[in-house]
Design a protein around this motif. Structure first.
Motif, PDB file in Angstrom:
ATOM      1  N   VAL A   1      -3.004   4.411  -2.378  1.00  0.00           N
ATOM      2  CA  VAL A   1      -4.398   5.499  -1.628  1.00  0.00           C
ATOM      3  C   VAL A   1      -3.943   6.452  -0.915  1.00  0.00           C
ATOM      4  CG1 VAL A   1      -4.759   5.052   1.125  1.00  0.00           C
ATOM      5  CG2 VAL A   1      -4.715   3.120  -0.811  1.00  0.00           C
TER       6      VAL A   1
ATOM      7  N   ASP B   1      -6.407  11.523   2.588  1.00  0.00           N
ATOM      8  CA  ASP B   1      -7.535  11.038   3.380  1.00  0.00           C
ATOM      9  C   ASP B   1      -7.968   9.196   3.792  1.00  0.00           C
ATOM     10  OD1 ASP B   1      -8.560  10.079   1.234  1.00  0.00           O
ATOM     11  OD2 ASP B   1      -9.896  11.376   0.485  1.00  0.00           O
ATOM     12  N   GLY B   2      -7.312   8.787   3.403  1.00  0.00           N
ATOM     13  CA  GLY B   2      -7.338   6.774   2.982  1.00  0.00           C
ATOM     14  C   GLY B   2      -8.028   6.454   1.975  1.00  0.00           C
TER      15      GLY B   2
ATOM     16  N   THR C   1       0.895  -1.730  -0.045  1.00  0.00           N
ATOM     17  CA  THR C   1       0.004   0.212  -0.038  1.00  0.00           C
ATOM     18  C   THR C   1       0.843   1.474  -0.308  1.00  0.00           C
ATOM     19  OG1 THR C   1      -2.103  -1.512   1.196  1.00  0.00           O
ATOM     20  CG2 THR C   1      -2.026   1.183   1.061  1.00  0.00           C
TER      21      THR C   1
ATOM     22  N   HIS D   1       0.977   4.896   0.461  1.00  0.00           N
ATOM     23  CA  HIS D   1      -0.079   6.603   0.976  1.00  0.00           C
ATOM     24  C   HIS D   1       0.956   7.502   0.189  1.00  0.00           C
ATOM     25  CE1 HIS D   1      -2.118   4.129   3.373  1.00  0.00           C
ATOM     26  NE2 HIS D   1      -1.091   3.257   3.955  1.00  0.00           N
TER      27      HIS D   1
ATOM     28  N   GLU E   1      -8.444   4.595  -1.750  1.00  0.00           N
ATOM     29  CA  GLU E   1      -7.885   4.044  -3.051  1.00  0.00           C
ATOM     30  C   GLU E   1      -8.223   4.875  -4.181  1.00  0.00           C
ATOM     31  OE1 GLU E   1      -8.041  -0.190  -4.580  1.00  0.00           O
ATOM     32  OE2 GLU E   1      -7.137   0.211  -2.904  1.00  0.00           O
TER      33      GLU E   1
END
Length: 163
Positions: free
Chosen positions: A103, A107-108, A15, A17, A110
């Motif tokens: 992501v 705000d997370g 993931t 970010h 995707e």
């Protein structure tokens, strides 16, 4: 993206970010382009590994980059090694495929997914000074052979076991 990429290779999840501005700059590649990156762990006859540095990574990275339309991941890995190190690599078996989720750091959410395939490769020769390397705009700032994988390998926690 498909399981046809590097069939049989181990799969890992990653993931990323990133700020929305960076996600926006990658959106066309991920959604309208291939959404696939190919890289190579290039070793020479002495067992050294070729790595590069650029402007966006923390530390050393494997030579690699985005797969272009109509290009296979093997072709892309070979092309990127040549562009970033001037080595003519023989691309071997895939080592790992990272299934990446991009992501928004804010705000997370995707935004998209992609795949990053790493191949084993072989090459011999000298790597020239960084001023002669890389495609215009990619900003290769250094490239060299290492006797062992350095501590400051970008994504080292995830990739080190495959290198």
């Amino acid at each position: 993206m498909s399981d046809e990429i590097a069939r049989g290779a181990p799969r890992e999840r990653q993931t990323l970010h990133l700020p929305e501005s960076k996600l926006e700059s990658l959106r066309e590649w991920a959604l309208d382009g291939t959404g696939v990156t190919a890289a190579a762990r290039v070793r020479d006859a002495d067992g050294r590994i070729a790595l590069v540095k650029n402007g966006w990574s923390d530390g050393w990275i494997l030579p690699g980059g985005g797969v272009e339309s109509g290009e296979t991941t093997v072709e892309a890995a070979r092309r990127e090694v040549r562009e970033e190190t001037e080595l003519n690599a023989t691309i071997d078996a895939p080592l790992v495929v990272l299934k990446q989720s991009y992501v928004a750091a804010e705000d997370g959410e995707e935004w998209f997914t992609a795949e990053y395939v790493v191949y084993a490769a072989r090459a011999d020769g000298e790597i020239p000074d960084a001023s002669r390397l890389g495609v215009a705009g990619e900003g290769i700032s250094a490239a060299r052979w290492f006797d062992r994988v350095p501590e400051n390998l970008h994504d080292g926690e995830l990739l080190r076991g495959y290198l």
